[in-house]
Design a protein around this motif. Structure first.
Motif, short mmCIF file in Angstrom:
data_model
loop_
_atom_site.label_atom_id
_atom_site.label_comp_id
_atom_site.label_asym_id
_atom_site.label_seq_id
_atom_site.Cartn_x
_atom_site.Cartn_y
_atom_site.Cartn_z
N GLY A 1 0.73 -1.24 0.20
CA GLY A 1 0.07 0.09 0.05
C GLY A 1 0.77 1.37 0.03
O GLY A 1 1.99 1.30 0.25
N ASN A 2 -0.06 2.31 -0.25
CA ASN A 2 0.64 3.61 -0.25
C ASN A 2 1.22 4.02 1.16
O ASN A 2 0.34 4.10 2.02
CB ASN A 2 -0.22 4.62 -0.77
CG ASN A 2 0.59 6.01 -0.99
OD1 ASN A 2 1.70 6.36 -0.56
ND2 ASN A 2 -0.38 7.01 -1.30
N PRO A 3 2.28 4.55 1.45
CA PRO A 3 2.92 4.89 2.78
C PRO A 3 2.35 6.29 3.07
O PRO A 3 2.15 6.61 4.32
CB PRO A 3 4.18 4.82 2.85
CG PRO A 3 4.74 4.92 1.45
CD PRO A 3 3.53 4.51 0.59
N VAL A 4 1.64 7.14 2.36
CA VAL A 4 1.60 8.34 2.72
C VAL A 4 0.11 8.48 3.61
O VAL A 4 -0.74 7.88 3.08
CB VAL A 4 1.37 9.28 1.58
CG1 VAL A 4 1.24 10.77 1.62
CG2 VAL A 4 2.57 9.17 0.84
N GLY A 5 0.25 9.29 4.64
CA GLY A 5 -1.22 9.32 5.46
C GLY A 5 -1.10 8.47 6.43
O GLY A 5 -1.78 8.44 7.43
N ARG A 6 0.21 7.61 6.75
CA ARG A 6 -0.02 6.43 7.73
C ARG A 6 1.08 6.70 8.85
O ARG A 6 1.63 7.35 8.70
CB ARG A 6 0.46 5.09 7.09
CG ARG A 6 -0.75 4.45 5.96
CD ARG A 6 0.03 3.42 5.27
NE ARG A 6 0.47 2.11 5.83
CZ ARG A 6 0.84 0.97 5.26
NH1 ARG A 6 1.03 1.09 3.94
NH2 ARG A 6 0.99 0.13 5.81
N ARG A 7 0.72 6.19 9.98
CA ARG A 7 1.45 6.36 11.17
C ARG A 7 2.63 5.51 11.19
O ARG A 7 2.31 4.02 10.62
CB ARG A 7 0.60 6.16 12.35
CG ARG A 7 -0.39 7.41 12.57
CD ARG A 7 -1.05 7.19 13.95
NE ARG A 7 -1.62 5.63 13.77
CZ ARG A 7 -1.93 4.80 14.84
NH1 ARG A 7 -1.78 5.21 16.11
NH2 ARG A 7 -2.43 3.66 14.72
N VAL A 8 3.77 5.70 11.47
CA VAL A 8 4.81 4.94 11.78
C VAL A 8 5.51 5.13 13.04
O VAL A 8 5.33 6.15 13.71
CB VAL A 8 5.95 5.01 10.70
CG1 VAL A 8 5.62 4.64 9.32
CG2 VAL A 8 6.39 6.75 10.67
N LEU A 9 6.18 4.10 13.77
CA LEU A 9 6.89 4.50 15.01
C LEU A 9 8.09 4.18 14.52
O LEU A 9 8.70 3.32 13.76
CB LEU A 9 6.61 3.13 15.80
CG LEU A 9 7.26 2.90 17.20
CD1 LEU A 9 6.43 4.01 18.01
CD2 LEU A 9 6.98 1.51 17.74
N VAL A 10 8.99 5.45 14.92
CA VAL A 10 10.28 5.62 14.31
C VAL A 10 11.24 5.99 15.62
O VAL A 10 10.69 6.40 16.81
CB VAL A 10 10.35 6.79 13.40
CG1 VAL A 10 9.58 6.32 12.09
CG2 VAL A 10 9.68 8.20 14.01
N PRO A 11 12.46 5.60 15.56
CA PRO A 11 13.57 6.10 16.60
C PRO A 11 13.84 7.52 16.53
O PRO A 11 13.90 8.25 15.57
CB PRO A 11 14.48 5.36 16.17
CG PRO A 11 14.68 4.90 14.85
CD PRO A 11 13.23 4.87 14.43
N LEU A 12 13.74 8.21 17.63
CA LEU A 12 14.10 9.63 17.84
C LEU A 12 14.94 9.80 19.06
O LEU A 12 14.43 9.76 20.24
CB LEU A 12 12.95 10.38 17.79
CG LEU A 12 12.99 11.96 17.71
CD1 LEU A 12 13.83 12.56 16.51
CD2 LEU A 12 11.72 12.79 18.31
N GLY A 13 16.18 9.69 18.80
CA GLY A 13 17.21 10.03 19.73
C GLY A 13 17.08 8.64 20.76
O GLY A 13 17.15 7.45 19.97
N ARG A 14 16.95 8.50 22.04
CA ARG A 14 16.84 7.47 22.72
C ARG A 14 15.40 6.91 22.86
O ARG A 14 14.95 5.88 23.32
CB ARG A 14 17.37 7.57 24.08
CG ARG A 14 18.60 7.91 24.30
CD ARG A 14 19.13 8.12 25.69
NE ARG A 14 20.55 8.01 26.04
CZ ARG A 14 21.34 8.21 27.23
NH1 ARG A 14 20.45 8.28 28.05
NH2 ARG A 14 22.58 8.31 27.09
N GLN A 15 14.53 7.60 22.32
CA GLN A 15 12.92 7.32 22.50
C GLN A 15 12.57 6.87 21.01
O GLN A 15 13.10 6.89 19.87
CB GLN A 15 12.26 8.37 22.65
CG GLN A 15 12.57 8.98 24.03
CD GLN A 15 11.60 10.18 24.50
OE1 GLN A 15 11.03 10.94 23.53
NE2 GLN A 15 11.40 10.22 25.90
#
Length: 199
Positions: A26-40
């Motif tokens: 599917g198209n990824p645009v408009g979907r939520r993603v869980l991503v690394p940001l620093g240590r979080q």
């Protein structure tokens, strides 16, 4: 690996680049993603695909897609950008505000007993002196909720006790990500059938 532009639900005025597996359907645009940001690990919103190009920095990968289908259409992205630019507000926060509450996951810590801790803590002298609710709950359930962990680790009265437990190897802090607080709502619908023959 393809790259996507992500607006994280954090106070950042610029968007970030992440790579993702091209096998994602599917198209990824408009979907939520869980991503690394620093240590979080934080929730981000996919704004678009980025062109393939060589970069001099390391691009982190998306941990996982949180939705099967988009939460907003691609034609809303320019509108979100306009709001962010006009009001000098982070675009990730703009999208978070536009969507229903409870869709952004938070990275939190939780205290958890080790195998040695399960055996040793029943004999630990701290329980003889004072047994606060959190300590009794730790013994009973082998873990504390993220909310209770934050409270215990920040209170001056218990900081040393928690540090001693960690130093002994009886408990450890676990990174956990909150689950979504909203669920899909379903309704039962009935239709009157007028031409049905009764027995």
């Amino acid at each position: 690996m393809s790259r996507i532009e992500v607006a994280v639900a954090a106070p950042l005025l610029h968007t970030l680049s992440y790579s993702f597996d091209e096998q994602t359907t599917g198209n990824p645009v408009g979907r939520r993603v869980l991503v690394p940001l620093g240590r979080q690990r934080v929730t981000g919103f996919v704004l678009g695909l980025l062109p393939e190009e060589d970069v001099s920095y390391r691009i982190l990968s998306v941990i996982r897609f949180q939705d099967v289908s988009p939460l907003f259409p691609e034609n809303l992205v320019p509108f979100f950008r306009w709001i962010a630019d006009s009001y000098h507000y982070p675009i990730g926060e703009v999208i978070k505000t536009a969507l229903p509450g409870g869709l952004t996951s938070k990275n939190r810590k939780r205290l958890q007993l080790t195998a040695d801790g399960r055996e040793e803590l029943h004999k630990w002298p701290y329980s003889d002196i004072v047994e606060p609710d959190w300590f009794a709950q730790l013994l009973k359930k082998s873990k504390l909720s993220p909310t209770l962990t934050k409270k215990v680790c920040s209170e001056r009265l218990y900081k040393k006790a928690v540090a001693d437990l960690i130093a002994e190897g009886w408990v450890f802090l676990v990174d956990t990500v909150d689950a979504d607080r909203i669920r899909e709502k379903l309704e039962h619908c009935y239709t009157l059938v007028t031409d049905m023959e009764l027995p």
